[in-house]
Structures are given as structure tokens and as C-alpha cells.
Design a protein around this motif. Structure first.
Motif, PDB file in Angstrom:
ATOM      1  N   LYS A   1       0.805  -1.228   0.000  1.00  0.00           N
ATOM      2  CA  LYS A   1       0.000   0.000   0.000  1.00  0.00           C
ATOM      3  C   LYS A   1       0.840   1.280   0.000  1.00  0.00           C
ATOM      4  CE  LYS A   1      -3.868  -2.245   2.386  1.00  0.00           C
ATOM      5  NZ  LYS A   1      -4.789  -2.202   3.559  1.00  0.00           N
ATOM      6  N   ALA A   2       2.061   1.214  -0.525  1.00  0.00           N
ATOM      7  CA  ALA A   2       2.893   2.411  -0.617  1.00  0.00           C
ATOM      8  C   ALA A   2       2.241   3.415  -1.562  1.00  0.00           C
ATOM      9  CB  ALA A   2       4.279   2.047  -1.119  1.00  0.00           C
ATOM     10  N   LYS A   3       2.190   4.671  -1.145  1.00  0.00           N
ATOM     11  CA  LYS A   3       1.562   5.720  -1.949  1.00  0.00           C
ATOM     12  C   LYS A   3       2.572   6.494  -2.785  1.00  0.00           C
ATOM     13  CE  LYS A   3      -2.306   6.414   1.251  1.00  0.00           C
ATOM     14  NZ  LYS A   3      -3.009   7.399   2.113  1.00  0.00           N
ATOM     15  N   LYS A   4       3.833   6.457  -2.389  1.00  0.00           N
ATOM     16  CA  LYS A   4       4.875   7.200  -3.102  1.00  0.00           C
ATOM     17  C   LYS A   4       6.067   6.289  -3.369  1.00  0.00           C
ATOM     18  CE  LYS A   4       2.759  11.216  -3.030  1.00  0.00           C
ATOM     19  NZ  LYS A   4       2.328  11.913  -4.275  1.00  0.00           N
ATOM     20  N   HIS A   5       6.829   6.670  -4.374  1.00  0.00           N
ATOM     21  CA  HIS A   5       8.011   5.906  -4.775  1.00  0.00           C
ATOM     22  C   HIS A   5       9.186   6.873  -4.922  1.00  0.00           C
ATOM     23  CE1 HIS A   5      10.159   3.416  -8.142  1.00  0.00           C
ATOM     24  NE2 HIS A   5      10.813   3.367  -6.994  1.00  0.00           N
ATOM     25  N   VAL A   6      10.244   6.641  -4.153  1.00  0.00           N
ATOM     26  CA  VAL A   6      11.456   7.453  -4.229  1.00  0.00           C
ATOM     27  C   VAL A   6      12.597   6.562  -4.714  1.00  0.00           C
ATOM     28  CG1 VAL A   6      13.140   8.814  -2.945  1.00  0.00           C
ATOM     29  CG2 VAL A   6      10.711   9.021  -2.403  1.00  0.00           C
ATOM     30  N   ALA A   7      13.307   7.012  -5.738  1.00  0.00           N
ATOM     31  CA  ALA A   7      14.462   6.280  -6.257  1.00  0.00           C
ATOM     32  C   ALA A   7      15.746   6.992  -5.859  1.00  0.00           C
ATOM     33  CB  ALA A   7      14.381   6.150  -7.777  1.00  0.00           C
ATOM     34  N   LEU A   8      16.745   6.218  -5.485  1.00  0.00           N
ATOM     35  CA  LEU A   8      18.037   6.749  -5.058  1.00  0.00           C
ATOM     36  C   LEU A   8      19.134   6.112  -5.900  1.00  0.00           C
ATOM     37  CD1 LEU A   8      17.523   6.276  -1.197  1.00  0.00           C
ATOM     38  CD2 LEU A   8      17.029   8.336  -2.541  1.00  0.00           C
ATOM     39  N   VAL A   9      20.040   6.923  -6.400  1.00  0.00           N
ATOM     40  CA  VAL A   9      21.145   6.443  -7.223  1.00  0.00           C
ATOM     41  C   VAL A   9      22.453   6.832  -6.544  1.00  0.00           C
ATOM     42  CG1 VAL A   9      22.341   6.692  -9.426  1.00  0.00           C
ATOM     43  CG2 VAL A   9      19.849   6.545  -9.373  1.00  0.00           C
ATOM     44  N   GLY A  10      23.362   5.872  -6.375  1.00  0.00           N
ATOM     45  CA  GLY A  10      24.619   6.149  -5.707  1.00  0.00           C
ATOM     46  C   GLY A  10      25.828   5.857  -6.572  1.00  0.00           C
ATOM     47  N   LYS A  11      26.755   6.794  -6.610  1.00  0.00           N
ATOM     48  CA  LYS A  11      28.027   6.586  -7.303  1.00  0.00           C
ATOM     49  C   LYS A  11      28.862   5.595  -6.506  1.00  0.00           C
ATOM     50  CE  LYS A  11      32.369   8.929  -8.459  1.00  0.00           C
ATOM     51  NZ  LYS A  11      33.139  10.187  -8.360  1.00  0.00           N
ATOM     52  N   GLY A  12      29.315   4.538  -7.164  1.00  0.00           N
ATOM     53  CA  GLY A  12      30.059   3.494  -6.473  1.00  0.00           C
ATOM     54  C   GLY A  12      31.372   3.163  -7.151  1.00  0.00           C
ATOM     55  N   ILE A  13      32.248   4.141  -7.275  1.00  0.00           N
ATOM     56  CA  ILE A  13      33.572   3.880  -7.842  1.00  0.00           C
ATOM     57  C   ILE A  13      34.445   3.339  -6.708  1.00  0.00           C
ATOM     58  CG2 ILE A  13      35.565   4.838  -9.048  1.00  0.00           C
ATOM     59  CD1 ILE A  13      32.977   4.795 -10.690  1.00  0.00           C
ATOM     60  N   THR A  14      34.653   2.041  -6.694  1.00  0.00           N
ATOM     61  CA  THR A  14      35.325   1.400  -5.565  1.00  0.00           C
ATOM     62  C   THR A  14      36.800   1.770  -5.474  1.00  0.00           C
ATOM     63  OG1 THR A  14      35.687  -0.605  -6.874  1.00  0.00           O
ATOM     64  CG2 THR A  14      33.706  -0.523  -5.491  1.00  0.00           C
ATOM     65  N   TYR A  15      37.376   2.202  -6.575  1.00  0.00           N
ATOM     66  CA  TYR A  15      38.672   2.881  -6.543  1.00  0.00           C
ATOM     67  C   TYR A  15      38.771   3.750  -7.776  1.00  0.00           C
ATOM     68  CZ  TYR A  15      43.482   4.221  -6.224  1.00  0.00           C
ATOM     69  OH  TYR A  15      44.619   4.993  -6.131  1.00  0.00           O
ATOM     70  N   ASP A  16      39.258   4.976  -7.594  1.00  0.00           N
ATOM     71  CA  ASP A  16      39.345   5.916  -8.706  1.00  0.00           C
ATOM     72  C   ASP A  16      40.779   6.395  -8.882  1.00  0.00           C
ATOM     73  OD1 ASP A  16      38.874   7.677 -10.728  1.00  0.00           O
ATOM     74  OD2 ASP A  16      38.034   9.244  -9.440  1.00  0.00           O
ATOM     75  N   SER A  17      41.453   5.812  -9.857  1.00  0.00           N
ATOM     76  CA  SER A  17      42.809   6.252 -10.189  1.00  0.00           C
ATOM     77  C   SER A  17      42.794   7.464 -11.118  1.00  0.00           C
ATOM     78  CB  SER A  17      43.562   5.114 -10.881  1.00  0.00           C
ATOM     79  OG  SER A  17      43.019   4.901 -12.175  1.00  0.00           O
ATOM     80  N   GLY A  18      41.627   7.767 -11.649  1.00  0.00           N
ATOM     81  CA  GLY A  18      41.514   8.773 -12.692  1.00  0.00           C
ATOM     82  C   GLY A  18      41.513   8.163 -14.082  1.00  0.00           C
ATOM     83  N   GLY A  19      41.839   6.867 -14.165  1.00  0.00           N
ATOM     84  CA  GLY A  19      41.914   6.227 -15.471  1.00  0.00           C
ATOM     85  C   GLY A  19      43.126   6.735 -16.252  1.00  0.00           C
ATOM     86  N   ILE A  20      43.013   6.802 -17.560  1.00  0.00           N
ATOM     87  CA  ILE A  20      44.114   7.314 -18.384  1.00  0.00           C
ATOM     88  C   ILE A  20      44.456   8.751 -17.987  1.00  0.00           C
ATOM     89  CG2 ILE A  20      44.811   7.897 -20.744  1.00  0.00           C
ATOM     90  CD1 ILE A  20      44.777   4.910 -20.193  1.00  0.00           C
ATOM     91  N   SER A  21      43.468   9.531 -17.610  1.00  0.00           N
ATOM     92  CA  SER A  21      43.698  10.896 -17.082  1.00  0.00           C
ATOM     93  C   SER A  21      44.083  10.775 -15.612  1.00  0.00           C
ATOM     94  CB  SER A  21      42.442  11.746 -17.248  1.00  0.00           C
ATOM     95  OG  SER A  21      41.981  11.759 -18.580  1.00  0.00           O
ATOM     96  N   LEU A  22      45.228  10.139 -15.384  1.00  0.00           N
ATOM     97  CA  LEU A  22      45.650   9.726 -14.049  1.00  0.00           C
ATOM     98  C   LEU A  22      45.695  10.894 -13.073  1.00  0.00           C
ATOM     99  CD1 LEU A  22      46.684   7.061 -12.687  1.00  0.00           C
ATOM    100  CD2 LEU A  22      48.998   7.915 -13.140  1.00  0.00           C
ATOM    101  N   LYS A  23      45.234  10.637 -11.859  1.00  0.00           N
ATOM    102  CA  LYS A  23      45.291  11.668 -10.819  1.00  0.00           C
ATOM    103  C   LYS A  23      46.747  11.961 -10.459  1.00  0.00           C
ATOM    104  CE  LYS A  23      40.891  10.482  -8.626  1.00  0.00           C
ATOM    105  NZ  LYS A  23      40.214  11.770  -8.813  1.00  0.00           N
ATOM    106  N   PRO A  24      47.061  13.186 -10.078  1.00  0.00           N
ATOM    107  CA  PRO A  24      48.434  13.507  -9.674  1.00  0.00           C
ATOM    108  C   PRO A  24      48.778  12.891  -8.326  1.00  0.00           C
ATOM    109  CG  PRO A  24      46.994  15.394  -9.339  1.00  0.00           C
ATOM    110  CD  PRO A  24      46.187  14.361 -10.069  1.00  0.00           C
TER     111      PRO A  24
END
Length: 503
Positions: free
Chosen positions: A255-278
Motif C-alpha cells: 500500500k505504498a503511496k509514493k516511490h522514491v528512487a536513489l542512485v549512488g556513485k560506487g567507484i570502488t577505486y578511482d585512479s583517474g583512469g588514463i587521465s591519471l590523478k596527480p
């Protein structure tokens, strides 16, 4: 885990290792706060004078220990500063922070009695939250607990002045216990090193939580993502040996009257990729999944509290690594929405995984859609390390999120969405680029995400890059490391949706 209970027993007669009292800053020196009258009597009414002699002022978060006199059943008195004497009662956040500072100062203590000011159930909730959040310790990778100079966290906390038989007080304490449990779950996930928390193991932990607390968990692996056309998530994760995942969490009360969606960023490790972090920017990048941790903990809280609103969580999980298979600057990705994105900087990866998840979440036409992410260093430059930014496609909803955060005790600030910044994201080869103007970069990121929100859906973006991971010393109830930022704000929003106060 700290055990919590309520008691009407006097702080003077309660048997414990320590009793905690509040101290405020008066015009002529420190003043003992309400709730500690019986303790003050044991000092012949001179507790404030003794504390002042020891250097105590009553400043916020200040803690001072002294031996208890014969009239008390506790061995130690711990005074914690509450700041200036208020015109009316102390606000919830002041009590929350004071209780947290006291709990941190009591590492190595088995039992403590908290005799802080209580006027209503809201004060009980604030003190309980502060105690349980402040007592947090992450010791999974240590032979012996090191928090508090090798001492274990406070084992047992008793809040005096509360009424254990009062329904409102009992419910406040019970909610605080669940909320703190789940904030601490998020903290644990953030603090786990990336070699142990990959997209796959994060998804498995989400499945375990769903099984324990009664919400459904669906996991899309790299094959399912490829079949579904999730080009953003796949593009970010393709440089890593640990493939990406998209996890759907479904809490669907009857009997839920409203629906809320939540989206979470989940980068478990971020090296920056090819654009490597300093150098100097990689060491804390295990925390780049803090948004996904917040979403998982929020859905678990909703299920444990039995909220009446339907909540769908989406965890966009990937590891951003440089390799021969990694996405390159200049590559074009075809997103789940069908839009194409020119990747100008592979370190602007969070918006790519969120974009796919936002599009997928929009397909279910929720009444509101929120994403949470450690998205931009630009937001930290704008708001500092303790405040998250809020952007939205509806001013009233942005205000509602801001107000919920304030009431939950989390610092936030509403940010604009200047339309002229969209010009910088125009691409000569794709529908949009993942970068725009350098100035206002946090706002550019929000404008990019808006492109992937379904038409007519109320949406807000929380950039928690500043407060998600505390690299300085602990304060109040906030530890060093993962903080669990945004969980309390999101839970408050869901509770207000339940109450019919928004959406």
C-alpha cells in the motif's frame, strides 16, 4: 557495537565507570547544564568551579575528566562543552555533537551514564545518535583496537533523564539505534580498502544486507550490462580487472503511496583512469563509492524502520583504472539512454556511471529521484570539507532536501544550475561531452546529470565530495575516515514523504 538504554535513575546513583555532564559558557565562567544537578550536588554545588580550575570553559566539543567524589557511584566525571547558554533548550545538533565527543573520549570505558539536558523525545534521539555515532571504531584490519590509543569503544551507554516506558522516548532511541547502525555500515564500506571492496564484493555485501533486512537485490554483471547497453558503466569499468556491476535494491511495502528512487556513485577505486590523478590525490580514493554506500544504508534503514514509502536504490559500481583496455580521452560512449558522450577526461567518470543509472531509474517513473555522489573537487573548493552541495530541477524540492539535511544534522547548501554552462559541454562528435568549463565544475557536473533524468521527474543531486571522507582529526560524532554522509538526510526525506509533507 555500543549497547544503548534509557533510565530514570539519578546520575548520582547509577553505577557506571563514568558519568557525562554538560557544561555551557556563561558570562562569568562555565555553568553546569540541566540534567546534571545530582552530580553537581555531589560536588557541593562547586562542579563548575572545579572544572574551571582545570581549564574547562564549556566550549563546544571540549571534554574534561576529573575523579568522582564519594557521593557518586561512578569513578569518573566527564564534562563535555555545549557552547553558549541558550535562551531556550539546546538544539539537537549541539546535543548530538556533545554526546559524540563524550563517547569518543570514553574509548576504553565499559559503561557510561549520560546526564545531558533532555526536554523531549527529540533530545533523546539526538543524544542517542551522538553516542552511537561517536563510539564508532573501524578495527577490521587491526589485531587490537587502536581508536582511542589502543582502547576499545564504549561498550554500554545509559541515557538518564529519559523515560524508558514513554512511547516517544522508546521510539526515538530505537530509531537512533537503527540509523546509527546503518550510518556505521556506510562508514565501514567506505573504510574497507579497495583490494577487498571491488564492484563484485560490494554487490555481494548489498545482497547480504537485503537478505538480512527483507529487501530485494538484483545484480547486473558485466555480461548483463553489455546486453542492456549500459555504455557509461562499462566504459568506466573496462580498464579494470574487476568488472563493473549495477545493483538494484527494492524495498516495496504494501500500500505504498509514493516511490522514491536513489542512485549512488560506487567507484570502488578511482585512479583517474588514463587521465591519471596527480601524486597525493590517490591515497583516499577508496572513498569514491561513498554515494553508493549511502544509498545501500538508506534502503536498509527504510526496511528496518518499516517506512511506508517504496524505495528503489541503484548502486552504480565500477573501478576506474588505467590499462590497455581503458577508455581513452577522446573516446565516445553510447549510454543506456541512447545518447553519445565524448569522454574528454576519464577522471570525470562518476557522472558516466550515474548517467546510466539515472536513465534506468527514470524508466520506473518514481515520484522523486535523487543521486548521491563524491562527484567533484570543485564542490569541495566551493563549500569546504563539511558541507555538501544540492542541485535540483525543482527549487521547492531543493529547499526540501536542504531543510531535511539541516534537521538531520548534516551541513548542506543549495547550488544553482546556470543554463549558460551547458554551452561548454557541446561536442563536435557526440551529443554531449563529459566536461565543460573549468570554473563552476561542480555545477557543470550537475547539468550533465540532468540530461539523463527522465522528463517530468523531480530530481536532486547531492555532491558529497567534501564531507564523505574526513582526512583531518575526528570531531563531535564524526570519525576520521568514512563518515556516512547523506544517510540521515535521505532517511529524513523518506520519513517526510511517509508523513505526506512532500511529494
Amino acid at each position: 557495537m555500543t549497547a544503548l538504554s534509557l533510565s530514570t535513575t539519578s546520575a548520582a546513583t547509577a553505577r557506571a565507570d563514568a558519568v557525562v555532564v554538560g557544561l555551557t559558557k556563561g558570562d562569568d565562567g562555565p555553568v553546569v547544564a540541566p540534567g546534571a544537578e545530582a552530580v553537581d550536588e555531589a560536588f557541593a554545588g562547586k562542579l563548575a568551579d572545579v572544572l574551571q580550575t582545570l581549564g574547562a570553559t564549556g566550549g563546544e566539543g571540549e571534554t574534561t575528566k576529573l575523579p568522582a567524589p564519594d557521593g557518586l557511584k561512578s569513578d569518573v566525571v566527564l564534562a563535555v562543552g555545549l557552547g553558549d547558554v541558550p535562551e531556550e533548550g539546546h538544539d539537537a545538533e549541539t546535543l548530538r555533537r556533545a554526546a559524540g565527543a563524550a563517547a569518543r573520549a570514553l574509548h576504553g570505558t565499559k559503561k557510561a551514564v549520560f546526564a545531558l539536558p533532555i526536554e523531549d523525545a527529540g533530545d533523546v534521539a539526538a543524544i542517542a545518535e551522538g553516542v552511537l555515532l561517536g563510539a564508532y571504531s573501524f578495527d577490521e584490519y587491526r589485531e587490537q583496537p587502536k581508536n582511542g590509543k589502543g582502547k576499545a569503544p564504549l561498550a554500554d551507554a545509559v541515557i538518564t533523564g529519559a523515560k524508558p516506558r514513554d512511547k516517544a522516548h522508546k521510539e526515538a532511541a530505537a530509531r537512533a539505534q537503527v540509523l546509527a547502525d546503518e550510518v556505521n555500515r556506510a562508514r565501514d564500506l567506505i573504510n574497507i580498502p579497495s583490494n577487498d571492496l571491488t564492484p563484485k564484493t560490494f554487490a555481494e555485501r548489498a545482497a547480504e544486507a537485503g537478505k538480512e533486512h527483507g529487501f530485494k537485490v538484483e545484480i547486473l554483471d558485466e555480461k548483463a550490462l553489455a546486453k542492456g547497453g549500459f555504455g557509461g558503466i562499462l566504459g568506466v569499468g573496462q580498464g579494470s580487472e574487476n568488472p563493473p556491476r549495477l545493483v538494484k535494491l527494492s524495498y516495496s511495502p504494501a500500500k505504498a503511496k509514493k516511490h522514491v528512487a536513489l542512485v549512488g556513485k560506487g567507484i570502488t577505486y578511482d585512479s583517474g583512469g588514463i587521465s591519471l590523478k596527480p601524486a597525493g590525490h590517490n591515497e583516499t580514493m577508496k572513498c569514491d563509492m561513498s554515494g553508493a554506500a549511502a544509498v545501500l544504508s538508506t534502503v536498509a534503514t527504510a526496511a528496518r524502520l518499516g517506512l511506508g514509502t517504496k524505495v528503489t536504490g541503484w548502486l552504480a559500481l565500477a573501478e576506474n583504472m588505467p590499462s590497455g583496455s581503458a577508455t581513452r580521452p577522446g573516446d565516445v560512449l553510447r549510454m543506456y539512454s541512447g545518447k553519445t558522450v565524448e569522454v574528454l577526461n576519464t577522471d570525470a567518470e562518476g557522472r558516466l556511471v550515474l548517467a546510466d543509472a539515472l536513465t534506468r531509474a527514470s524508466e520506473e517513473t518514481p515520484d522523486a529521484l535523487l543521486d548521491v555522489a563524491t562527484l567533484t573537487g570543485a564542490m569541495v573548493l566551493a563549500l569546504g570539507n563539511r558541507t555538501f552541495g544540492i542541485m535540483a530541477n525543482d527549487d521547492d524540492f531543493r529547499t526540501a532536501v536542504h531543510e531535511a539535511a539541516a534537521d538531520a544534522g548534516e551541513q548542506s547548501w543549495p547550488m544553482p544550475m546556470p543554463a549558460e554552462l551547458k554551452e561548454g559541454m557541446k561536442s563536435p562528435v557526440a551529443d554531449i561531452a563529459n566536461m565543460g568549463e573549468r570554473m563552476g565544475g561542480g555545477l557543470v557536473a550537475g547539468l550533465f546529470l540532468e540530461e539523463f533524468v527522465g522528463e517530468g521527474i523531480t530530481w536532486a543531486h547531492l555532491d558529497i565530495a567534501g564531507p564523505a571522507f574526513n582526512t583531518s582529526g575526528p570531531f563531535g560524532y564524526t570519525p576520521k575516515g568514512g563518515t556516512g554522509s547523506a544517510v540521515r538526510t535521505l532517511v529524513t526525506l523518506l520519513e517526510r514523504t511517509d508523513a505526506g509533507e512532500l511529494l
